[in-house]
Design a protein around this motif. Structure first.
Motif, PDB file in Angstrom:
ATOM      1  N   ALA A 223      40.416  59.028 115.228  1.00 55.00           N
ATOM      2  CA  ALA A 223      40.416  59.270 113.779  1.00 55.00           C
ATOM      3  C   ALA A 223      41.357  58.328 113.040  1.00 55.00           C
ATOM      4  CB  ALA A 223      40.811  60.723 113.494  1.00 55.00           C
ATOM      5  N   GLY A 224      42.090  57.472 113.774  1.00 55.44           N
ATOM      6  CA  GLY A 224      42.947  56.480 113.132  1.00 55.44           C
ATOM      7  C   GLY A 224      44.417  56.805 113.113  1.00 55.44           C
ATOM      8  N   TYR A 225      44.812  57.882 113.750  1.00 55.89           N
ATOM      9  CA  TYR A 225      46.228  58.248 113.794  1.00 55.89           C
ATOM     10  C   TYR A 225      46.911  57.558 114.972  1.00 55.89           C
ATOM     11  CZ  TYR A 225      45.260  62.114 110.559  1.00 55.89           C
ATOM     12  OH  TYR A 225      44.889  62.859 109.470  1.00 55.89           O
ATOM     13  N   SER A 226      48.097  56.983 114.729  1.00 54.93           N
ATOM     14  CA  SER A 226      48.923  56.445 115.812  1.00 54.93           C
ATOM     15  C   SER A 226      50.226  55.925 115.228  1.00 54.93           C
ATOM     16  CB  SER A 226      48.203  55.318 116.575  1.00 54.93           C
ATOM     17  OG  SER A 226      48.015  54.189 115.749  1.00 54.93           O
ATOM     18  N   GLY A 227      51.219  55.785 116.082  1.00 54.54           N
ATOM     19  CA  GLY A 227      52.503  55.253 115.647  1.00 54.54           C
ATOM     20  C   GLY A 227      53.501  56.340 115.276  1.00 54.54           C
ATOM     21  N   VAL A 228      54.748  55.916 115.092  1.00 57.99           N
ATOM     22  CA  VAL A 228      55.839  56.850 114.779  1.00 57.99           C
ATOM     23  C   VAL A 228      55.568  57.600 113.479  1.00 57.99           C
ATOM     24  CG1 VAL A 228      58.313  57.047 114.299  1.00 57.99           C
ATOM     25  CG2 VAL A 228      57.512  55.442 116.035  1.00 57.99           C
ATOM     26  N   ASP A 229      54.977  56.915 112.504  1.00 56.10           N
ATOM     27  CA  ASP A 229      54.723  57.547 111.200  1.00 56.10           C
ATOM     28  C   ASP A 229      53.763  58.732 111.305  1.00 56.10           C
ATOM     29  OD1 ASP A 229      56.381  55.724 110.037  1.00 56.10           O
ATOM     30  OD2 ASP A 229      54.779  54.407 109.313  1.00 56.10           O
ATOM     31  N   ASP A 230      52.875  58.709 112.289  1.00 54.97           N
ATOM     32  CA  ASP A 230      51.892  59.786 112.456  1.00 54.97           C
ATOM     33  C   ASP A 230      52.291  60.800 113.520  1.00 54.97           C
ATOM     34  OD1 ASP A 230      50.199  58.837 110.491  1.00 54.97           O
ATOM     35  OD2 ASP A 230      48.981  57.639 111.870  1.00 54.97           O
ATOM     36  N   LEU A 231      53.474  60.653 114.100  1.00 57.11           N
ATOM     37  CA  LEU A 231      53.910  61.548 115.175  1.00 57.11           C
ATOM     38  C   LEU A 231      53.913  63.001 114.726  1.00 57.11           C
ATOM     39  CD1 LEU A 231      54.990  61.922 118.038  1.00 57.11           C
ATOM     40  CD2 LEU A 231      57.289  61.438 117.175  1.00 57.11           C
ATOM     41  N   LYS A 232      54.351  63.227 113.494  1.00 49.86           N
ATOM     42  CA  LYS A 232      54.394  64.599 112.965  1.00 49.86           C
ATOM     43  C   LYS A 232      52.999  65.213 112.937  1.00 49.86           C
ATOM     44  CE  LYS A 232      57.111  65.356 109.493  1.00 49.86           C
ATOM     45  NZ  LYS A 232      57.671  65.394 108.107  1.00 49.86           N
ATOM     46  N   GLN A 233      51.978  64.396 112.650  1.00 51.22           N
ATOM     47  CA  GLN A 233      50.605  64.900 112.594  1.00 51.22           C
ATOM     48  C   GLN A 233      50.116  65.303 113.998  1.00 51.22           C
ATOM     49  OE1 GLN A 233      49.642  65.314 109.595  1.00 51.22           O
ATOM     50  NE2 GLN A 233      51.300  64.079 108.740  1.00 51.22           N
ATOM     51  N   PHE A 234      50.474  64.510 114.999  1.00 54.65           N
ATOM     52  CA  PHE A 234      50.097  64.853 116.375  1.00 54.65           C
ATOM     53  C   PHE A 234      50.728  66.183 116.781  1.00 54.65           C
ATOM     54  CE2 PHE A 234      48.672  60.521 116.634  1.00 54.65           C
ATOM     55  CZ  PHE A 234      47.747  60.494 117.669  1.00 54.65           C
ATOM     56  N   ARG A 235      52.008  66.336 116.463  1.00 58.17           N
ATOM     57  CA  ARG A 235      52.701  67.565 116.860  1.00 58.17           C
ATOM     58  C   ARG A 235      52.192  68.774 116.081  1.00 58.17           C
ATOM     59  NH1 ARG A 235      58.806  64.949 117.583  1.00 58.17           N
ATOM     60  NH2 ARG A 235      58.409  64.074 119.651  1.00 58.17           N
ATOM     61  N   LYS A 236      51.844  68.559 114.831  1.00 56.85           N
ATOM     62  CA  LYS A 236      51.283  69.655 114.034  1.00 56.85           C
ATOM     63  C   LYS A 236      49.935  70.085 114.602  1.00 56.85           C
ATOM     64  CE  LYS A 236      51.450  69.303 109.539  1.00 56.85           C
ATOM     65  NZ  LYS A 236      51.125  68.855 108.155  1.00 56.85           N
ATOM     66  N   SER A 237      49.102  69.115 114.956  1.00 55.95           N
ATOM     67  CA  SER A 237      47.771  69.418 115.465  1.00 55.95           C
ATOM     68  C   SER A 237      47.835  70.122 116.820  1.00 55.95           C
ATOM     69  CB  SER A 237      46.957  68.128 115.594  1.00 55.95           C
ATOM     70  OG  SER A 237      45.631  68.396 115.994  1.00 55.95           O
ATOM     71  N   VAL A 238      48.700  69.642 117.732  1.00 53.20           N
ATOM     72  CA  VAL A 238      48.776  70.264 119.052  1.00 53.20           C
ATOM     73  C   VAL A 238      49.331  71.680 118.957  1.00 53.20           C
ATOM     74  CG1 VAL A 238      51.089  69.439 119.691  1.00 53.20           C
ATOM     75  CG2 VAL A 238      49.422  69.914 121.468  1.00 53.20           C
ATOM     76  N   THR A 239      50.260  71.902 118.028  1.00 55.93           N
ATOM     77  CA  THR A 239      50.803  73.252 117.843  1.00 55.93           C
ATOM     78  C   THR A 239      49.717  74.203 117.353  1.00 55.93           C
ATOM     79  OG1 THR A 239      52.998  72.347 117.333  1.00 55.93           O
ATOM     80  CG2 THR A 239      52.580  74.633 116.688  1.00 55.93           C
ATOM     81  N   MET A 240      48.877  73.724 116.425  1.00 57.85           N
ATOM     82  CA  MET A 240      47.766  74.547 115.953  1.00 57.85           C
ATOM     83  C   MET A 240      46.794  74.849 117.088  1.00 57.85           C
ATOM     84  SD  MET A 240      46.813  73.164 112.100  1.00 57.85           S
ATOM     85  CE  MET A 240      46.531  71.461 112.585  1.00 57.85           C
ATOM     86  N   GLY A 241      46.526  73.849 117.928  1.00 60.38           N
ATOM     87  CA  GLY A 241      45.599  74.038 119.039  1.00 60.38           C
ATOM     88  C   GLY A 241      46.092  75.063 120.042  1.00 60.38           C
ATOM     89  N   VAL A 242      47.380  74.985 120.395  1.00 59.59           N
ATOM     90  CA  VAL A 242      47.947  75.955 121.339  1.00 59.59           C
ATOM     91  C   VAL A 242      47.959  77.350 120.726  1.00 59.59           C
ATOM     92  CG1 VAL A 242      50.023  76.624 122.618  1.00 59.59           C
ATOM     93  CG2 VAL A 242      49.314  74.224 122.572  1.00 59.59           C
ATOM     94  N   CYS A 243      48.189  77.428 119.411  1.00 57.94           N
ATOM     95  CA  CYS A 243      48.135  78.729 118.728  1.00 57.94           C
ATOM     96  C   CYS A 243      46.736  79.336 118.814  1.00 57.94           C
ATOM     97  CB  CYS A 243      48.556  78.580 117.270  1.00 57.94           C
ATOM     98  SG  CYS A 243      50.329  78.359 117.026  1.00 57.94           S
ATOM     99  N   VAL A 244      45.704  78.500 118.669  1.00 53.48           N
ATOM    100  CA  VAL A 244      44.325  78.995 118.754  1.00 53.48           C
ATOM    101  C   VAL A 244      44.020  79.500 120.163  1.00 53.48           C
ATOM    102  CG1 VAL A 244      41.881  78.336 118.674  1.00 53.48           C
ATOM    103  CG2 VAL A 244      43.448  77.548 116.888  1.00 53.48           C
ATOM    104  N   SER A 245      44.288  78.668 121.181  1.00 50.07           N
ATOM    105  CA  SER A 245      43.981  79.077 122.562  1.00 50.07           C
ATOM    106  C   SER A 245      44.880  80.234 122.989  1.00 50.07           C
ATOM    107  CB  SER A 245      44.133  77.902 123.527  1.00 50.07           C
ATOM    108  OG  SER A 245      45.460  77.402 123.533  1.00 50.07           O
ATOM    109  N   GLY A 246      46.142  80.234 122.530  1.00 50.79           N
ATOM    110  CA  GLY A 246      47.057  81.324 122.858  1.00 50.79           C
ATOM    111  C   GLY A 246      46.632  82.634 122.231  1.00 50.79           C
ATOM    112  N   THR A 247      46.187  82.570 120.981  1.00 45.87           N
ATOM    113  CA  THR A 247      45.696  83.781 120.296  1.00 45.87           C
ATOM    114  C   THR A 247      44.491  84.353 121.020  1.00 45.87           C
ATOM    115  OG1 THR A 247      46.498  83.024 118.142  1.00 45.87           O
ATOM    116  CG2 THR A 247      44.742  84.676 118.134  1.00 45.87           C
ATOM    117  N   MET A 248      43.572  83.479 121.408  1.00 53.58           N
ATOM    118  CA  MET A 248      42.388  83.923 122.137  1.00 53.58           C
ATOM    119  C   MET A 248      42.781  84.556 123.464  1.00 53.58           C
ATOM    120  SD  MET A 248      39.093  84.122 122.097  1.00 53.58           S
ATOM    121  CE  MET A 248      37.599  84.075 123.082  1.00 53.58           C
TER     122      MET A 248
END
Length: 417
Positions: A223-248
């Motif tokens: 999707a075009g994300y990479s680099g230090v500037d986008d690190l926060k987006q990666f961590r935000k997305s993975v946290t949301m993903g673990v929340c979804v699988s964890g909730t399930m």
């Protein structure tokens, strides 16, 4: 470092606002729904019947280990702008090729089971013959990637089906009236932790083993994300993903716990042995519950088909320009081969056991590579400092999963006779 800078400079611009959140949610749900497959449902229900309320401790521990593992991997993939196999090749030349092949083979074998899961779900819901359901399940996955904007379609489908699964499992959980207080109290019984090591490692391998943990991170790179500037987006997305699988995972555990608490005799019956989640859903919510089981396993299988195919090919596509150029057709071919094998093979139980064992062996290898990469300036850049707490916890996961993986090797070898 020059390669990384070039990758960051040449990346396509990332849209802000709604489109940005759509990409983050799409990656999060791709990872979460890749984890929530037929094996996820069966393992959670089976262990809940075996350990009862105490299994809550295993659930919470698994979620914590899951988020630790995925934050490590997503952070290094994000900051480097490189896929998992390319990072591995930089750490140890040739290792990335080996991991890519291993992950892809494991993904293919799991996908055979995923197609079978879709067939089972369609059989439960509509009475379709297993072979017909197998073909339909595979066809749905292929149609997603035949669409004009396949990756956006993949994001939407995993998000919608994932949300529906959570809602219907919540309904079954409320109907089964689980002893929530007892489950919460069990989380504090740390003296019982040693008895839960095997189920914890089993669940962890199903949550972030093999291709699963890389699915969302590779999607964000696409999707075009990479680099230090986008690190926060990666961590935000993975946290949301673990929340979804964890909730399930938590809702499924509570739904089954309510059933086995009210009717412990169900554990060990023929219907339970055949399919613990199906038996639990029917006991907890009657015929509606049985239909919901069919819906959940069908949706879980379809989203896992998509995730396994997309991620397995994403591991292969940087190995040769031809695969990169024809990525879509390789993904479609991956699903087609899985469907054909399932149609003629029927129930590939031995292959599924082998794939699960291989995934358990892959996790400590891939995570160890990522942790080594976090200290390589030619991979992460001169200015990045990987959090010490993530590094230490990551080493603990490598040691734990590596030890249990080695212990499992004799069992794996018996599969070959």
């Amino acid at each position: 470092m020059a390669d990384n800078n070039a990758a960051v400079k040449s990346k396509p611009p990332v849209q802000s606002g709604g489109k940005s959140m759509t990409a983050l949610l799409g990656a999060a749900f791709l990872m979460a729904t890749s984890a929530i497959g037929p094996g996820f449902l069966t393992q959670t229900a089976k262990f809940t019947g075996e350990y009862g309320a105490l299994f809550a401790l295993a659930i919470i521990t698994t979620i914590l280990l899951d988020v630790t593992t995925q934050l490590n991997i997503w952070s290094i993939i994000g900051v480097s702008g490189m896929r998992g196999q390319d990072i591995a090749n930089k750490v140890v030349p040739g290792l990335g090729v080996f991991i890519a092949i291993l992950v892809s083979i494991g993904g293919l074998v799991f996908n055979i089971g995923n197609v079978g899961g879709a067939a089972t779900g369609l059989n439960v819901m509509f009475g379709l013959p297993i072979q017909a359901g197998t073909i339909i399940g595979g066809a749905i996955g292929i149609l997603v990637f035949l669409s004009k904007d396949a990756k956006s379609g993949m994001d939407r489908l995993t998000k919608y089906l994932g949300s529906i699964m959570i809602v219907v499992v919540l309904y079954v959980m409320l109907r089964s009236a689980p002893p929530v207080g007892e489950a919460v109290a069990s989380v504090g019984k740390l003296n019982q932790f040693p008895t839960l090591v095997f189920p914890i490692i089993t669940l962890l391998g199903g949550s972030c083993g093999g291709y699963i943990t890389f699915s969302g991170a590779h999607r964000l790179l696409d999707a075009g994300y990479s680099g230090v500037d986008d690190l926060k987006q990666f961590r935000k997305s993975v946290t949301m993903g673990v929340c979804v699988s964890g909730t399930m995972r938590i809702l499924l555990f509570l739904a089954v716990l309510g059933v086995v608490t009210a009717a412990p005799q169900i554990v060990g019956t023929d219907s339970w042995t055949a399919s613990p989640p199906a038996a639990a859903f029917q006991a907890g919510a009657g015929n509606i519950g049985h239909f919901i089981f069919g819906m959940v396993i069908c949706f879980a299988a379809i989203t896992s088909i998509i995730g396994a195919a997309y991620t397995s090919v994403s591991f292969l596509k940087t190995l040769h320009p031809f695969i990169m150029k024809n990525e879509k057709w390789f993904v479609i071919g991956f699903i087609f081969v899985s469907t054909v094998i399932m149609t003629f093979l029927g129930q590939p139980a031995t292959l599924l056991v082998l794939a699960g064992s291989v995934n358990g062996l892959i996790l400590p290898i891939t995570l160890a590579v990522i942790l080594l990469a976090s200290r390589r300036k030619d991979i992460v850049g001169a200015d990045y400092r990987h959090p010490t707490v993530l590094l230490v916890l990551g080493v603990c996961v490598v040691l734990l999963t590596g030890y249990t993986g080695i212990k499992a090797v004799p069992t794996i070898l018996t599969i070959f006779g």
